[in-house]
Motif scaffolding. Structure first.
Motif, PDB file in Angstrom:
ATOM      1  N   HIS A 188       0.776  -1.202  -0.048  1.00  0.00           N
ATOM      2  CA  HIS A 188       0.029   0.010   0.122  1.00  0.00           C
ATOM      3  C   HIS A 188       0.810   1.285  -0.040  1.00  0.00           C
ATOM      4  O   HIS A 188       1.900   1.318   0.503  1.00  0.00           O
ATOM      5  N   THR A 189       0.406   2.212  -0.693  1.00  0.00           N
ATOM      6  CA  THR A 189       0.872   3.597  -0.693  1.00  0.00           C
ATOM      7  C   THR A 189       0.161   4.818  -0.550  1.00  0.00           C
ATOM      8  O   THR A 189      -1.124   4.437  -0.660  1.00  0.00           O
ATOM      9  N   VAL A 190       0.571   5.856  -0.054  1.00  0.00           N
ATOM     10  CA  VAL A 190      -0.447   6.894   0.443  1.00  0.00           C
ATOM     11  C   VAL A 190      -1.013   7.326  -1.167  1.00  0.00           C
ATOM     12  O   VAL A 190      -0.360   7.717  -2.091  1.00  0.00           O
ATOM     13  N   ASP A 191      -2.277   7.363  -1.059  1.00  0.00           N
ATOM     14  CA  ASP A 191      -3.120   7.759  -2.080  1.00  0.00           C
ATOM     15  C   ASP A 191      -4.174   8.932  -1.595  1.00  0.00           C
ATOM     16  O   ASP A 191      -5.163   8.423  -0.874  1.00  0.00           O
ATOM     17  N   TYR A 192      -4.221  10.242  -1.776  1.00  0.00           N
ATOM     18  CA  TYR A 192      -5.170  11.251  -1.181  1.00  0.00           C
ATOM     19  C   TYR A 192      -6.268  10.980  -1.814  1.00  0.00           C
ATOM     20  O   TYR A 192      -7.385  11.532  -1.236  1.00  0.00           O
ATOM     21  N   ASN A 193      -6.363  10.551  -3.200  1.00  0.00           N
ATOM     22  CA  ASN A 193      -7.576  10.301  -3.706  1.00  0.00           C
ATOM     23  C   ASN A 193      -8.430   9.132  -3.573  1.00  0.00           C
ATOM     24  O   ASN A 193      -9.646   8.975  -3.634  1.00  0.00           O
ATOM     25  N   GLY A 194      -7.700   8.230  -2.443  1.00  0.00           N
ATOM     26  CA  GLY A 194      -8.441   7.177  -1.750  1.00  0.00           C
ATOM     27  C   GLY A 194      -9.374   7.428  -0.789  1.00  0.00           C
ATOM     28  O   GLY A 194      -9.274   8.350  -0.248  1.00  0.00           O
ATOM     29  N   THR A 195     -10.301   6.378  -0.432  1.00  0.00           N
ATOM     30  CA  THR A 195     -11.353   6.730   0.639  1.00  0.00           C
ATOM     31  C   THR A 195     -10.670   6.675   2.139  1.00  0.00           C
ATOM     32  O   THR A 195     -11.095   7.251   2.966  1.00  0.00           O
ATOM     33  N   ASP A 196      -9.596   6.047   2.226  1.00  0.00           N
ATOM     34  CA  ASP A 196      -8.572   5.869   3.264  1.00  0.00           C
ATOM     35  C   ASP A 196      -7.376   6.193   3.363  1.00  0.00           C
ATOM     36  O   ASP A 196      -6.513   5.955   4.010  1.00  0.00           O
ATOM     37  N   TYR A 197      -7.184   7.111   2.069  1.00  0.00           N
ATOM     38  CA  TYR A 197      -5.620   7.613   1.772  1.00  0.00           C
ATOM     39  C   TYR A 197      -4.718   6.645   1.482  1.00  0.00           C
ATOM     40  O   TYR A 197      -3.453   6.829   1.376  1.00  0.00           O
ATOM     41  N   TRP A 198      -5.245   5.353   0.963  1.00  0.00           N
ATOM     42  CA  TRP A 198      -4.242   4.218   0.571  1.00  0.00           C
ATOM     43  C   TRP A 198      -4.493   3.686  -0.715  1.00  0.00           C
ATOM     44  O   TRP A 198      -5.587   3.508  -0.897  1.00  0.00           O
ATOM     45  N   SER A 199      -3.720   3.245  -1.474  1.00  0.00           N
ATOM     46  CA  SER A 199      -3.958   2.321  -2.793  1.00  0.00           C
ATOM     47  C   SER A 199      -2.918   1.423  -2.386  1.00  0.00           C
ATOM     48  O   SER A 199      -1.992   1.568  -1.816  1.00  0.00           O
ATOM     49  N   SER A 200      -3.147   0.121  -3.422  1.00  0.00           N
ATOM     50  CA  SER A 200      -2.376  -0.907  -3.439  1.00  0.00           C
ATOM     51  C   SER A 200      -2.248  -1.584  -4.793  1.00  0.00           C
ATOM     52  O   SER A 200      -3.048  -1.353  -5.754  1.00  0.00           O
ATOM     53  N   VAL A 201      -1.210  -2.430  -4.695  1.00  0.00           N
ATOM     54  CA  VAL A 201      -0.631  -3.315  -5.880  1.00  0.00           C
ATOM     55  C   VAL A 201      -0.303  -4.405  -5.091  1.00  0.00           C
ATOM     56  O   VAL A 201      -0.081  -4.762  -3.709  1.00  0.00           O
ATOM     57  N   LEU A 202      -0.323  -5.731  -5.636  1.00  0.00           N
ATOM     58  CA  LEU A 202       0.362  -7.045  -5.537  1.00  0.00           C
ATOM     59  C   LEU A 202       1.708  -6.987  -4.952  1.00  0.00           C
ATOM     60  O   LEU A 202       2.618  -6.391  -5.623  1.00  0.00           O
ATOM     61  N   LEU A 203       1.708  -7.508  -3.794  1.00  0.00           N
ATOM     62  CA  LEU A 203       3.205  -7.406  -3.238  1.00  0.00           C
ATOM     63  C   LEU A 203       3.818  -9.160  -3.673  1.00  0.00           C
ATOM     64  O   LEU A 203       3.654  -9.923  -3.035  1.00  0.00           O
ATOM     65  N   ASN A 204       4.695  -8.805  -4.713  1.00  0.00           N
ATOM     66  CA  ASN A 204       5.274 -10.053  -5.313  1.00  0.00           C
ATOM     67  C   ASN A 204       7.109 -10.289  -5.018  1.00  0.00           C
ATOM     68  O   ASN A 204       7.567 -10.960  -5.775  1.00  0.00           O
TER      69      ASN A 204
END
Length: 444
Positions: A188-204
């Motif tokens: 997860h990384t900070v994303d101010y556009n997200g509902t909880d300030y986080w967006s995510s990608v798969l950790l591979n």
């Protein structure tokens, strides 16, 4: 006694009698349906069913998919648990793929039966479905589901208390363990556009403790500390502390600090939240970001020495500093160890730095950074791990010369790995590493 053929009823007579009986039964049912009020009819058959149930030694527990509009966690747990019990002889199964998850979810289909055993007791599970009558289209609140799914769990009545107090709780625990094992880890990384300030990608990230080039004794101590932490929920509660633990990884660049975080995530099956404080606008945002993280997660603040000088920024319009327009040291400390830090369980916070001496002592104390791990330059032990990973060898005549050079030359595991990757031929790769170390020694 002897019967003559003449005394035996003919097959035609038997069929005629059977047909007559069937017709009488149908007529009786029709008369009952037509003449007996529905209330009496329902009461009669309900009473008959209750009597049958009383006479039966079996008890059936019904576990519906939804409790009103809320998903029933017991149904979800049973679905996961029974999915792990599917046998090769089963004729129908269901397979689903959740978006972003790599694992396929296998579950039983309706009308399929599974037999399970717990503490020597036999249990029979079957998934049932009932069609839901759709409400008028004009009603916007109409239930969009077309059917109601539910499990029927059947067993002997004498095991009722054991089922309610032990078996179903066991299924909840097993389902949780299965989901954690299958869990697709996310970064997860900070994303101010997200509902909880986080967006995510798969950790591979493929790093594991087996592949980490670090001191073997330090590695084992870290693993034991992690195991102790995740097993002490009741202990943390009993001593009045939030169930969290802080780690500081410090040392030169290229010593594997980020890879160690990935190895921890893969070992624990924890999501990773990467928090760059330079992207955070104010102290209140820190609190929102913390609330947005999940339980069983690792919060990472890399290069903490670069982020927390904690810049005293001023507005361009005037020279006054406003508290909400910056991240302060006190705000960070409250984030790590204040009241808000207790909003969640089983959380790990990892800080990394190349310069431990630059950190404020208030950050370094236990409760904030409980464990300090120095990530050193490459030792011979670390080299043995790297050469096993990259060249798949455990011994070589050139190891002795490399061991002597590693005592004299400060080189990071990343530098050694870079040299080992230059050739698949062990002889060529090791000679290249020796030359690299000699050149570095000569440069002083």
């Amino acid at each position: 006694m002897v019967f003559s053929c003449e005394s035996m009823p003919s097959s035609t007579a038997v069929l005629s009698a059977a047909a007559s009986l069937t017709a009488s039964a149908v007529l009786f049912r029709t008369i009952v349906n037509d003449l007996v009020p529905s209330e009496v009819h329902d009461y009669f058959f309900t009473s008959l069913r209750k009597l049958t149930n009383r006479l039966s030694s079996q008890l059936t527990v019904v576990i519906e998919e939804f409790n009103g509009l809320t998903a029933n966690q017991m149904f979800e747990a049973a679905n996961v648990y029974l999915g792990s019990k599917i046998s090769p002889s089963m004729q129908r199964i269901k397979v689903n793929k959740v978006e972003k998850d790599e694992e396929l979810a296998v579950t039983i289909d309706k009308k399929e039966e599974i037999v399970d055993f717990f503490q020597g007791v036999k249990f029979k599970w079957i998934l049932q479905c009932t069609a839901i009558k759709q409400m008028a289209k004009a009603n916007r609140n109409a239930n969009p589901r077309s059917e109601l799914r539910y499990f029927e769990l059947s067993f002997h009545k004498k095991h009722r208390d054991m089922v309610l107090n032990a078996y179903l709780r066991y299924i909840l625990q097993k389902a949780k363990a299965i989901k954690e094992e299958r869990k697709a880890l996310k970064l997860h990384t900070v994303d101010y556009n997200g509902t909880d300030y986080w967006s995510s990608v798969l950790l591979n990230h493929p790093a594991t403790f087996d592949t980490m080039a670090m001191d073997s004794e330090m590695k084992q101590e870290l693993i034991e500390d992690l195991d102790r932490f995740i097993s002490r929920k009741e202990y943390y509660r009993s001593v009045g502390r939030a169930w969290k633990r802080g780690y500081l990884f410090y040392g030169p660049p290229g010593t594997g600090k980020s890879s160690l975080i990935a190895a921890m995530a893969n070992y624990l099956k924890f999501d990773v939240y990467d928090l760059d404080l330079r992207e955070v606008q104010c102290n209140s945002d820190l609190r929102r970001l913390l609330i947005g993280t999940t339980n069983r997660s690792i919060l990472v603040i890399e290069d903490i020495d670069c982020n927390v000088g904690l810049q005293h920024r001023e507005r361009e319009s005037d020279a006054q500093t406003v508290e909400d327009d910056k991240i302060t040291l006190s705000g960070l400390l409250n984030f790590i160890d204040g009241l808000w830090s207790s909003c969640g369980d089983e959380r790990i916070i990892v800080f990394t730095t190349n310069h431990k001496d630059r950190l404020d002592p208030a950050l370094l104390r236990p409760g904030r950074m409980d464990v300090h791990l120095y990530m050193s330059y490459c030792t011979f032990s670390s080299f043995k791990t790297l050469v096993s990973n990259y060249l798949k060898i455990e011994e070589h005549p050139l190891f002795g010369e490399i061991k002597e050079l590693l005592v004299k030359v400060q080189v990071t595991p990343a530098e050694v790995a870079g040299e080992l990757m230059k050739s698949d031929n062990a002889e060529i790769a090791l000679h290249g590493l020796i030359k690299y170390l000699q050149d570095k020694e000569n440069r002083g």
